[in-house]
Scaffold this motif. Structure first.
Motif, PDB file in Angstrom:
ATOM      1  N   ALA A   1       0.775  -1.165   0.148  1.00 41.57           N
ATOM      2  CA  ALA A   1       0.150   0.115  -0.086  1.00 41.57           C
ATOM      3  C   ALA A   1       0.816   1.136  -0.075  1.00 41.57           C
ATOM      4  CB  ALA A   1      -0.890  -0.094   1.238  1.00 41.57           C
ATOM      5  N   ALA A   2       2.231   1.050   0.428  1.00 41.96           N
ATOM      6  CA  ALA A   2       2.904   2.464   0.392  1.00 41.96           C
ATOM      7  C   ALA A   2       4.302   2.157  -0.340  1.00 41.96           C
ATOM      8  CB  ALA A   2       3.433   2.623   1.950  1.00 41.96           C
ATOM      9  N   ALA A   3       3.891   1.386  -1.559  1.00 46.31           N
ATOM     10  CA  ALA A   3       5.361   1.025  -2.057  1.00 46.31           C
ATOM     11  C   ALA A   3       5.954   2.223  -2.989  1.00 46.31           C
ATOM     12  CB  ALA A   3       4.827   0.011  -3.290  1.00 46.31           C
ATOM     13  N   SER A   4       4.945   3.096  -3.484  1.00 37.77           N
ATOM     14  CA  SER A   4       5.660   4.166  -4.108  1.00 37.77           C
ATOM     15  C   SER A   4       6.608   5.136  -3.167  1.00 37.77           C
ATOM     16  CB  SER A   4       4.467   5.176  -4.743  1.00 37.77           C
ATOM     17  OG  SER A   4       3.689   5.570  -3.692  1.00 37.77           O
ATOM     18  N   GLU A   5       5.996   5.447  -1.953  1.00 37.86           N
ATOM     19  CA  GLU A   5       6.726   6.010  -0.950  1.00 37.86           C
ATOM     20  C   GLU A   5       7.831   5.489  -0.467  1.00 37.86           C
ATOM     21  OE1 GLU A   5       2.392   7.442  -0.975  1.00 37.86           O
ATOM     22  OE2 GLU A   5       3.535   5.557  -0.921  1.00 37.86           O
ATOM     23  N   TYR A   6       7.897   4.291  -0.408  1.00 42.42           N
ATOM     24  CA  TYR A   6       9.042   3.335  -0.065  1.00 42.42           C
ATOM     25  C   TYR A   6      10.281   3.537  -0.893  1.00 42.42           C
ATOM     26  CZ  TYR A   6      11.935  -0.399   1.625  1.00 42.42           C
ATOM     27  OH  TYR A   6      13.199  -0.959   2.326  1.00 42.42           O
ATOM     28  N   ALA A   7       9.853   3.220  -2.232  1.00 41.56           N
ATOM     29  CA  ALA A   7      10.791   3.479  -3.392  1.00 41.56           C
ATOM     30  C   ALA A   7      11.584   4.753  -3.214  1.00 41.56           C
ATOM     31  CB  ALA A   7      10.141   3.093  -4.540  1.00 41.56           C
ATOM     32  N   HIS A   8      10.721   5.934  -3.122  1.00 42.34           N
ATOM     33  CA  HIS A   8      11.114   7.241  -2.951  1.00 42.34           C
ATOM     34  C   HIS A   8      12.192   7.291  -2.011  1.00 42.34           C
ATOM     35  CE1 HIS A   8      11.540  11.483  -3.512  1.00 42.34           C
ATOM     36  NE2 HIS A   8      11.304  11.813  -2.079  1.00 42.34           N
ATOM     37  N   PHE A   9      11.811   6.560  -0.865  1.00 40.37           N
ATOM     38  CA  PHE A   9      12.700   6.850   0.527  1.00 40.37           C
ATOM     39  C   PHE A   9      13.913   6.359   0.304  1.00 40.37           C
ATOM     40  CE2 PHE A   9      13.431   4.300   4.377  1.00 40.37           C
ATOM     41  CZ  PHE A   9      14.194   5.084   5.113  1.00 40.37           C
ATOM     42  N   THR A  10      13.899   4.975  -0.394  1.00 40.42           N
ATOM     43  CA  THR A  10      15.267   4.015  -0.430  1.00 40.42           C
ATOM     44  C   THR A  10      16.154   4.897  -1.480  1.00 40.42           C
ATOM     45  OG1 THR A  10      14.022   2.679  -1.868  1.00 40.42           O
ATOM     46  CG2 THR A  10      14.133   2.131   0.298  1.00 40.42           C
ATOM     47  N   LYS A  11      15.515   5.447  -2.529  1.00 45.54           N
ATOM     48  CA  LYS A  11      16.273   6.150  -3.425  1.00 45.54           C
ATOM     49  C   LYS A  11      16.923   7.347  -2.912  1.00 45.54           C
ATOM     50  CE  LYS A  11      15.749   8.548  -7.835  1.00 45.54           C
ATOM     51  NZ  LYS A  11      14.801   8.846  -9.102  1.00 45.54           N
ATOM     52  N   VAL A  12      16.285   8.005  -2.048  1.00 47.47           N
ATOM     53  CA  VAL A  12      16.977   9.055  -1.310  1.00 47.47           C
ATOM     54  C   VAL A  12      17.938   8.718  -0.481  1.00 47.47           C
ATOM     55  CG1 VAL A  12      16.505  11.202   0.157  1.00 47.47           C
ATOM     56  CG2 VAL A  12      14.872  10.719  -1.478  1.00 47.47           C
ATOM     57  N   ARG A  13      17.788   7.783   0.374  1.00 44.94           N
ATOM     58  CA  ARG A  13      18.669   7.224   1.153  1.00 44.94           C
ATOM     59  C   ARG A  13      20.107   6.581   0.506  1.00 44.94           C
ATOM     60  NH1 ARG A  13      16.724   2.521   4.929  1.00 44.94           N
ATOM     61  NH2 ARG A  13      16.571   1.577   3.049  1.00 44.94           N
ATOM     62  N   GLU A  14      19.893   5.928  -0.463  1.00 39.79           N
ATOM     63  CA  GLU A  14      20.889   5.593  -1.360  1.00 39.79           C
ATOM     64  C   GLU A  14      21.693   6.686  -1.769  1.00 39.79           C
ATOM     65  OE1 GLU A  14      23.710   2.905  -2.791  1.00 39.79           O
ATOM     66  OE2 GLU A  14      22.088   2.757  -1.177  1.00 39.79           O
ATOM     67  N   ALA A  15      20.966   7.621  -2.169  1.00 39.90           N
ATOM     68  CA  ALA A  15      21.779   8.833  -3.123  1.00 39.90           C
ATOM     69  C   ALA A  15      22.637   9.610  -1.790  1.00 39.90           C
ATOM     70  CB  ALA A  15      20.792   9.792  -3.420  1.00 39.90           C
ATOM     71  N   GLY A  16      22.041   9.660  -0.539  1.00 37.80           N
ATOM     72  CA  GLY A  16      22.884  10.079   0.543  1.00 37.80           C
ATOM     73  C   GLY A  16      24.116   9.314   0.801  1.00 37.80           C
ATOM     74  N   ARG A  17      23.947   8.077   0.660  1.00 37.99           N
ATOM     75  CA  ARG A  17      25.145   7.351   1.054  1.00 37.99           C
ATOM     76  C   ARG A  17      26.076   7.445   0.101  1.00 37.99           C
ATOM     77  NH1 ARG A  17      21.767   1.799   3.072  1.00 37.99           N
ATOM     78  NH2 ARG A  17      21.423   2.615   4.920  1.00 37.99           N
ATOM     79  N   VAL A  18      25.951   7.550  -1.496  1.00 41.73           N
ATOM     80  CA  VAL A  18      26.839   7.676  -2.306  1.00 41.73           C
ATOM     81  C   VAL A  18      27.680   9.017  -2.103  1.00 41.73           C
ATOM     82  CG1 VAL A  18      27.057   7.947  -4.928  1.00 41.73           C
ATOM     83  CG2 VAL A  18      25.684   6.291  -3.821  1.00 41.73           C
ATOM     84  N   ALA A  19      26.888  10.120  -1.799  1.00 42.19           N
ATOM     85  CA  ALA A  19      27.274  11.512  -1.751  1.00 42.19           C
ATOM     86  C   ALA A  19      28.410  11.337  -0.575  1.00 42.19           C
ATOM     87  CB  ALA A  19      26.173  12.253  -1.325  1.00 42.19           C
ATOM     88  N   VAL A  20      28.040  10.835   0.556  1.00 41.75           N
ATOM     89  CA  VAL A  20      29.071  10.641   1.623  1.00 41.75           C
ATOM     90  C   VAL A  20      30.206   9.930   1.113  1.00 41.75           C
ATOM     91  CG1 VAL A  20      29.562   9.713   3.991  1.00 41.75           C
ATOM     92  CG2 VAL A  20      27.273  10.952   3.417  1.00 41.75           C
ATOM     93  N   ALA A  21      29.975   8.531   0.755  1.00 39.32           N
ATOM     94  CA  ALA A  21      31.068   8.060   0.160  1.00 39.32           C
ATOM     95  C   ALA A  21      32.064   8.706  -0.927  1.00 39.32           C
ATOM     96  CB  ALA A  21      30.933   6.648  -0.434  1.00 39.32           C
ATOM     97  N   THR A  22      31.608   9.492  -1.636  1.00 44.68           N
ATOM     98  CA  THR A  22      32.401  10.308  -2.683  1.00 44.68           C
ATOM     99  C   THR A  22      33.284  11.369  -2.003  1.00 44.68           C
ATOM    100  OG1 THR A  22      30.549  11.596  -3.451  1.00 44.68           O
ATOM    101  CG2 THR A  22      30.836   9.429  -4.648  1.00 44.68           C
ATOM    102  N   ARG A  23      32.813  11.821  -0.974  1.00 45.15           N
ATOM    103  CA  ARG A  23      33.326  12.983  -0.120  1.00 45.15           C
ATOM    104  C   ARG A  23      34.639  12.591   0.450  1.00 45.15           C
ATOM    105  NH1 ARG A  23      28.144  15.127   1.139  1.00 45.15           N
ATOM    106  NH2 ARG A  23      28.367  14.097   3.068  1.00 45.15           N
ATOM    107  N   VAL A  24      34.967  11.389   0.977  1.00 46.54           N
ATOM    108  CA  VAL A  24      36.031  10.816   1.505  1.00 46.54           C
ATOM    109  C   VAL A  24      37.139  10.810   0.606  1.00 46.54           C
ATOM    110  CG1 VAL A  24      37.137   9.099   3.023  1.00 46.54           C
ATOM    111  CG2 VAL A  24      34.519   9.672   3.301  1.00 46.54           C
ATOM    112  N   PRO A  25      37.255  10.355  -0.595  1.00 44.24           N
ATOM    113  CA  PRO A  25      38.334  10.177  -1.449  1.00 44.24           C
ATOM    114  C   PRO A  25      38.689  11.561  -1.856  1.00 44.24           C
ATOM    115  CG  PRO A  25      36.711   8.546  -2.094  1.00 44.24           C
ATOM    116  CD  PRO A  25      36.011   9.256  -1.053  1.00 44.24           C
ATOM    117  N   ALA A  26      37.799  12.751  -1.817  1.00 46.15           N
ATOM    118  CA  ALA A  26      37.940  13.883  -2.417  1.00 46.15           C
ATOM    119  C   ALA A  26      39.068  14.606  -1.567  1.00 46.15           C
ATOM    120  CB  ALA A  26      36.798  14.721  -2.455  1.00 46.15           C
ATOM    121  N   ARG A  27      39.224  14.041  -0.130  1.00 44.33           N
ATOM    122  CA  ARG A  27      40.079  14.988   0.898  1.00 44.33           C
ATOM    123  C   ARG A  27      41.500  14.448   0.773  1.00 44.33           C
ATOM    124  NH1 ARG A  27      36.208  13.764   6.044  1.00 44.33           N
ATOM    125  NH2 ARG A  27      34.694  15.064   5.489  1.00 44.33           N
ATOM    126  N   GLN A  28      41.747  13.279  -0.123  1.00 42.25           N
ATOM    127  CA  GLN A  28      42.887  12.665  -0.275  1.00 42.25           C
ATOM    128  C   GLN A  28      43.617  12.946  -1.586  1.00 42.25           C
ATOM    129  OE1 GLN A  28      42.095   8.527  -0.220  1.00 42.25           O
ATOM    130  NE2 GLN A  28      41.543   8.529   2.271  1.00 42.25           N
TER     131      GLN A  28
END
Length: 216
Positions: free
Chosen positions: A60-87
């Motif tokens: 019943a909440a499949a579309s909201e859940y898909a959006h939530f997981t997409k935003v969460r994954e994008a945030g994790r990718v953004a954090v992961a790419t910031r770490v190598p930039a410091r090196q």
């Protein structure tokens, strides 16, 4: 042992689903559509039924859940790419190497000068070169101590900069992805509650209502 898990409901979100379910059960007495709650079905029975029907309820909440997981994954990718930039800067690497090597080299020189100077002072007290070596050893010892202090301060600053709290703060200052994630999670929770869990509980109560409660 958990029963059915919806194909698209990740394991890390199972606890969140059960928290929304528990919230719904704890406030069921305030909802007119859940009349009969606790009378012919207990909260524990309804919870067990809803846990077993996870796959059905969460659709019943499949579309909201898909959006939530997409935003969460994008945030994790953004954090992961910031770490190598410091090196990327080679200058920072050279400074780090010098910060480590200076105390080591200065400390080694201090030990050698002090040892040789002490031996010369003992063997030939009148020889001025022994005193010179002792003075040089003390100077290098002070330099090694100062280098250790600088190295410790550098390690502390690096640890604070790379800590999870600093990462979250930087993310919030950069445009508020944590706010977007919170909104997406809340939208999923609301849809899960209002379109999934509450209707399921209502139907479960209606289906198990004793015949004498439905009138002659």
């Amino acid at each position: 042992m958990h029963m059915n898990v919806a194909p698209y409901l990740l394991t890390e979100d199972r606890a969140e689903y059960e928290r929304v379910l528990d919230d719904a059960l704890s406030t069921a007495h305030t909802r007119p559509e859940l009349a009969g709650f606790g009378t012919w079905l207990t909260a524990a029975q309804l919870r067990a039924m809803a846990v077993n029907a996870t796959a059905l309820i969460t659709t019943a909440a499949a579309s909201e859940y898909a959006h939530f997981t997409k935003v969460r994954e994008a945030g994790r990718v953004a954090v992961a790419t910031r770490v190598p930039a410091r090196q990327d800067g080679s200058g920072a690497g050279i400074v780090a190497i010098l910060t480590v090597m200076v105390p080591v080299l200065a400390g080694s020189a201090a030990v050698i000068f002090l040892l040789v100077g002490a031996v010369l002072r003992a063997v030939a007290p009148g020889l001025r070169f022994g005193g010179t070596l002792l003075t040089a050893g003390l100077v290098f010892g002070a330099l090694a101590a100062a280098g250790l202090v600088c190295a410790g301060a550098g390690l502390l600053v690096t640890a604070l900069r790379n800590s999870p709290a600093a990462t979250v703060t930087s993310a919030a200052a950069a445009g508020g992805p944590e706010d977007e994630l919170a909104r997406a999670r809340e939208a999923w929770r609301h849809a899960l509650l209002e379109r999934g869990i509450v209707p399921f509980l209502r139907d479960a109560l209606a289906a198990t209502e004793p015949p004498d409660q439905q009138g002659p």
